[in-house]
Design an enzyme around this catalytic site. Sequence first.
Site, PDB file in Angstrom:
ATOM      1  N   GLU A 170      23.179 -64.346 -49.436  1.00  0.00           N
ATOM      2  CA  GLU A 170      22.360 -65.113 -50.363  1.00  0.00           C
ATOM      3  C   GLU A 170      22.430 -64.419 -51.712  1.00  0.00           C
ATOM      4  OE1 GLU A 170      20.631 -65.826 -46.361  1.00  0.00           O
ATOM      5  OE2 GLU A 170      20.701 -63.957 -47.482  1.00  0.00           O
ATOM      6  N   TYR A 222      31.500 -63.586 -56.154  1.00  0.00           N
ATOM      7  CA  TYR A 222      31.656 -63.996 -54.757  1.00  0.00           C
ATOM      8  C   TYR A 222      32.648 -65.158 -54.634  1.00  0.00           C
ATOM      9  CZ  TYR A 222      27.553 -61.055 -54.065  1.00  0.00           C
ATOM     10  OH  TYR A 222      26.672 -60.006 -54.040  1.00  0.00           O
TER      11      TYR A 222
END
Length: 159
Positions: free
Chosen positions: A107, A119
């Site tokens: 998360e 990411y």
Amino acid sequence: MSEPFVLRPLMEADLAAVAAIEEASDLPSRSLEARQQELGDERTRAVVLEVGGEVVAVGSLWLAPDDAHITSLAVAGEARRRGHGRRLVTALVALAGTLGAEAATLEVRASNGAARALYRGCGFEEVGERRRYYPDGEDAVIMTLALGDEARAASDARG
């Protein structure tokens, strides 16, 4: 030229440096006792990145049966924008694969565009959100990466 670095498992002697990095990165505070317990927990893995003998970044994951959940990633302020975050993500993903995970998840704060871009650049996809996930009420974006057959085959070959 890239500066020399060392990636290695987190050790108890690193805990003070890690606490300082995480605090400066606004990560949730954990007690020294909780950190020490994680060192002995077989479901948890943490790595540090050293430059010049100094810990400048830390990342950790928690292993579920088929998934590795990246629980934290932090780089010291003065060491940011040098590729250390990408190195940590790459190391954690590789570790997850060698441990038999089929996917890696995490998360990230919805407002953290730099982390989300990092990411995505490492192959993660945004797959959902957790409303009001953080203590201040901010939403989290859920990101996942399917781990390749090569990592699973390497894990299977080990045993």
